[in-house]
Design a protein around this motif. Structure first.
Motif, short mmCIF file in Angstrom:
data_model
loop_
_atom_site.label_atom_id
_atom_site.label_comp_id
_atom_site.label_asym_id
_atom_site.label_seq_id
_atom_site.Cartn_x
_atom_site.Cartn_y
_atom_site.Cartn_z
N ALA A 76 -2.03 1.69 -9.81
CA ALA A 76 -1.68 1.63 -8.39
C ALA A 76 -2.49 0.55 -7.67
N SER A 126 0.83 -1.21 0.00
CA SER A 126 0.00 0.00 0.00
C SER A 126 0.86 1.26 0.00
N ALA A 163 2.55 1.48 -3.55
CA ALA A 163 1.57 1.83 -4.59
C ALA A 163 1.18 3.30 -4.48
N PHE A 164 0.99 3.77 -3.26
CA PHE A 164 0.62 5.18 -3.06
C PHE A 164 1.75 6.10 -3.51
N ARG A 165 2.98 5.73 -3.15
CA ARG A 165 4.14 6.54 -3.55
C ARG A 165 4.28 6.55 -5.08
N ALA A 166 4.07 5.40 -5.71
CA ALA A 166 4.17 5.31 -7.17
C ALA A 166 3.12 6.18 -7.85
N TYR A 167 1.93 6.23 -7.26
CA TYR A 167 0.88 7.09 -7.81
C TYR A 167 1.25 8.56 -7.66
N ARG A 168 1.80 8.92 -6.52
CA ARG A 168 2.21 10.30 -6.28
C ARG A 168 3.35 10.71 -7.22
N PHE A 186 -0.89 -2.83 -6.20
CA PHE A 186 -1.05 -3.19 -4.79
C PHE A 186 -1.34 -4.67 -4.64
N TRP A 233 -3.40 -0.28 -15.29
CA TRP A 233 -3.57 -1.65 -14.78
C TRP A 233 -3.27 -2.71 -15.84
N LEU A 261 2.65 5.21 -11.72
CA LEU A 261 1.43 4.47 -11.97
C LEU A 261 0.25 5.44 -11.93
N GLN A 317 3.58 6.55 -15.95
CA GLN A 317 2.15 6.40 -15.64
C GLN A 317 1.55 5.11 -16.21
#
Length: 288
Positions: free
Chosen positions: A33, A16, A19-24, A37, A87, A28, A84
């Motif tokens: 993200a 988690s 995934a959050f860091r990758a989205y930020r 996860f 899925w 991703l 970016q």
């Protein structure tokens, strides 16, 4: 608390956060993200070495994807800041390995094992397949992201004729060296963590695990070559006179360079990792 509870909880927490860091960081998008996860959670929950190989692939590939973005923006018609990945891209680059990881869990639970066909041929095949999968993914990404920045003229793998940068199936020496290095990193990750997570039946077999490193280098190169061969033959490449870029779809302003419109980039990646996983698993069964 039992290991069967602790390891999945740790896996979900780490996944988690990553995934959050990758989205930020825009590595991703939101769908990527969420998919990432679940994929990361499965890998880490079953085997830390599987999770480590996935994370090495993800972090290094994301880093190199962002390297030289301005130059890539001029070449890639589908350029996205930071990469970016969505899925579909996440699943096509990790789906085969995730299935192998789940079969590994069904076979041996959370117990980590050495590559040893005398101990278990099935586990050797499964572990070898995961190694080959991520060697191919890492090798293809490193070779693509670093090779496109090389000053060397790419050559089409099927004819060895010079082609424009960004052409599917174009290869360079720098790209192949990058693919070998990418495979070595995956192999090193597997071997080094194995010193802490597993114990081989004999000292000779423990030392023999080091063969994974050169084998991974070969798997990285072979995976990259398979990807290039599929890209040159079954994936369309053409030059658009309006956009002044190599594009992946035919059109009235597009002059064909190579390939047929049978597979897109995601499908090429899926077939490549599948073949690389099969070849590496067979090699592991023969060697170990």
């Amino acid at each position: 608390m039992e290991k069967t509870m602790i390891q999945p909880l740790i896996a979900m927490f780490l996944s988690s956060m990553i995934a959050f860091r990758a989205y930020r960081k825009k590595s991703l998008n939101i769908s990527g993200a969420f998919c990432g996860f679940f994929v990361m959670s499965i890998h880490l929950a079953v085997n830390y070495r599987f999770g480590a190989m996935l994370l090495v692939f993800f972090f290094t590939s994301s880093k190199f994807t962002k390297h030289g973005e301005e130059r890539k923006r001029k070449i890639d018609p589908d350029f996205k800041e930071g990469g970016q990945r969505n899925w579909i891209q996440v699943l096509f680059n990790s789906g085969v390995a995730t299935l192998l990881v789940l079969v590994t869990f069904k076979t041996s639970g959370l117990q980590d094992q050495c590559l040893d066909s005398k101990e278990s041929k099935l586990m050797t095949l499964l572990i070898g397949g995961v190694i080959g999968h991520y060697c191919c993914c890492n090798g293809d990404t490193w070779s693509s992201e670093l090779g496109v920045l090389s000053d060397e003229q790419p050559r089409l793998i099927t004819t060895f004729k010079p082609v424009r940068r960004g052409t599917n199936g174009g290869v360079t020496r720098a790209g192949l060296l990058a693919a070998a290095a990418a495979g070595v990193v995956i192999g090193l990750t597997f071997v080094l963590l194995g010193f802490f997570t597993t114990k081989c039946t004999t000292s000779n077999m423990a030392i023999k695990q080091l063969i994974v490193i050169p084998l991974s280098a070969v798997a990285g190169v072979v995976g990259s070559l398979i990807d290039s061969l599929l890209g040159a033959t079954l994936q369309f490449s053409g030059f658009c006179s309006v956009r002044n870029k190599v594009v992946g779809k035919p059109g009235p302003t597009v002059k064909k360079i190579s390939g047929l419109s049978i597979l897109d980039n995601n499908a090429v990646n899926l077939v490549s990792v599948f073949l690389a996983a099969v070849l590496t698993s067979m090699a592991c069964l023969y060697i170990f």
